[in-house]
Design an enzyme around this catalytic site. Structure first.
Site, short mmCIF file in Angstrom:
data_model
loop_
_atom_site.label_atom_id
_atom_site.label_comp_id
_atom_site.label_asym_id
_atom_site.label_seq_id
_atom_site.Cartn_x
_atom_site.Cartn_y
_atom_site.Cartn_z
N ASP A 1 -4.77 -4.15 2.87
CA ASP A 1 -3.57 -4.39 3.39
C ASP A 1 -3.57 -5.20 4.83
OD1 ASP A 1 -1.00 -3.45 5.24
OD2 ASP A 1 -1.52 -1.05 5.26
N ASN A 59 6.96 -1.82 -2.32
CA ASN A 59 7.51 -3.09 -2.04
C ASN A 59 8.03 -4.11 -2.77
OD1 ASN A 59 3.69 -3.34 -1.51
ND2 ASN A 59 5.06 -3.19 -0.02
C1 IPE Z 1 0.27 -0.31 1.04
O1 IPE Z 1 0.96 -1.10 1.54
C2 IPE Z 1 0.46 -0.96 -1.03
C3 IPE Z 1 -0.17 -2.48 -0.99
C4 IPE Z 1 -1.05 -2.88 -0.44
C5 IPE Z 1 0.06 -3.24 -1.77
P1 IPE Z 1 2.21 -1.40 1.99
O2 IPE Z 1 1.64 -1.97 3.47
O3 IPE Z 1 3.68 -1.56 1.51
O4 IPE Z 1 2.20 0.50 2.74
P2 IPE Z 1 2.89 0.99 4.27
O5 IPE Z 1 4.34 0.69 4.10
O6 IPE Z 1 2.39 0.15 5.17
O7 IPE Z 1 2.85 2.15 3.85
C1 IPE Z 2 -0.58 -6.48 1.92
O1 IPE Z 2 -0.54 -6.44 3.46
C2 IPE Z 2 -0.18 -7.36 0.79
C3 IPE Z 2 0.89 -6.87 0.27
C4 IPE Z 2 1.61 -5.11 0.54
C5 IPE Z 2 1.95 -6.57 -0.81
P1 IPE Z 2 0.79 -6.57 4.16
O2 IPE Z 2 1.65 -7.71 3.18
O3 IPE Z 2 1.88 -4.93 3.70
O4 IPE Z 2 0.96 -7.13 5.41
P2 IPE Z 2 0.90 -6.83 6.67
O5 IPE Z 2 0.47 -4.32 7.05
O6 IPE Z 2 2.41 -5.99 6.82
O7 IPE Z 2 0.01 -6.21 7.97
MG MG Z 3 1.11 -3.66 5.00
#
Ligand code: IPE
Ligand code: IPE
Ligand code: MG
Length: 240
Positions: A18, A66
């Site tokens: 993340d 997502n």
């Molecule tokens: C969790 O990250 C899913 C992945 C790392 C693929 P998100 O960024 O989607 O999670 P939330 O929304 O902060 O819980």
């Molecule tokens: C993790 O990074 C990747 C996916 C969930 C696909 P994020 O895209 O969630 O990045 P933040 O959490 O918005 O910084």
């Molecule tokens: Mg994230």
């Protein structure tokens, strides 16, 4: 690898990768740039895990939730997935790593499904480590699927126990992760491996995913090794 006890390694590590978006923002760039940099962190972490001697590495790459992101970001992520799988197959072969995937793969664009299938087929005899990508994955989806399959199989209530239920999950041939890592300073599970992490050790780091590396992985493993896993028992029982 200073200080890592090779006799007490987690067999399976799961990671919630993340913080790509926030990493890009701090650099004044678009979120997609963060995802691109995230691929490099994946490569380093996968190679690092194999070198350390980890047998299973599960990476949460794209959740069911997502799909609700802006269409542009979803498309960019899918395109990146296709190109990365294609490019990284070489790295997997070089490192003797088998690729596998969990999640609702049928929901991915056809091109991504094809590339994934190709890479899984190509790496199927590799034996050093198994890399499991969680794609279009959510744990509640997986658990509901398991329940549906159990009903379709006509199983009787008396036949169901933890081992049987486990066989209906997408991780059926994989041991539960001893260690779950989440980057980016968020303290939540976000619908990841709810059944499998019942007794996992949790490790949270503020590092944003694109900055994660082999050194960070080693830090997490060292922390894991400093813990006493009691499984409900007392310290005295464990130390006997
Ligand atoms: C969790 O990250 C899913 C992945 C790392 C693929 P998100 O960024 O989607 O999670 P939330 O929304 O902060 O819980
Ligand atoms: C993790 O990074 C990747 C996916 C969930 C696909 P994020 O895209 O969630 O990045 P933040 O959490 O918005 O910084
Ligand atoms: Mg994230």
């Amino acid at each position: 690898m200073e200080g890592i006890d090779k006799t007490n390694l987690p067999i399976h590590i799961a990671i919630i990768m993340d913080g790509n978006g926030r990493w890009a923002k701090t650099k004044g760039k678009l979120r997609v740039f963060g995802h691109q940099k995230g691929v490099k962190a994946v490569r380093n972490t996968v190679e690092g895990a194999a070198e350390i001697g980890i047998k299973y590495l599960t990476l949460y790459a794209f959740s069911t939730e997502n799909w609700s992101r802006p269409a542009k970001e979803v498309t960019a992520l899918m395109t990146l997935l296709v190109s990365s799988i294609h490019k990284e197959t070489k790295t997997l072969m070089k490192n003797n790593i088998r690729l596998s995937a969990i999640g609702n793969i049928a929901k991915l664009p056809i091109k991504a499904q094809e590339k994934l299938k190709e890479a899984i087929e190509k790496t199927k005899d590799n034996s050093r480590m198994t890399l499991i990508l969680a794609l279009s994955y959510s744990s509640r989806w997986e658990i509901l699927n398991a329940v549906k399959k159990i009903i379709k199989d006509g199983r009787k209530a008396e036949q169901i126990n933890e081992d049987v239920f486990q066989q209906y999950l997408s991780t059926k041939s994989v041991p539960d992760p001893e260690l779950l890592i989440r980057t980016s300073g968020e303290y939540r599970i976000s619908n990841f491996l709810l059944w499998q992490i019942a007794y996992s050790e949790l490790y949270f780091t503020n590092t944003l995913w694109p900055d994660f590396s082999k050194t960070e992985l080693e830090k997490a493993i060292l922390d894991y090794q400093s813990r006493e896993r009691r499984f409900g028992k007392t310290t005295e029982q464990i130390q006997k």
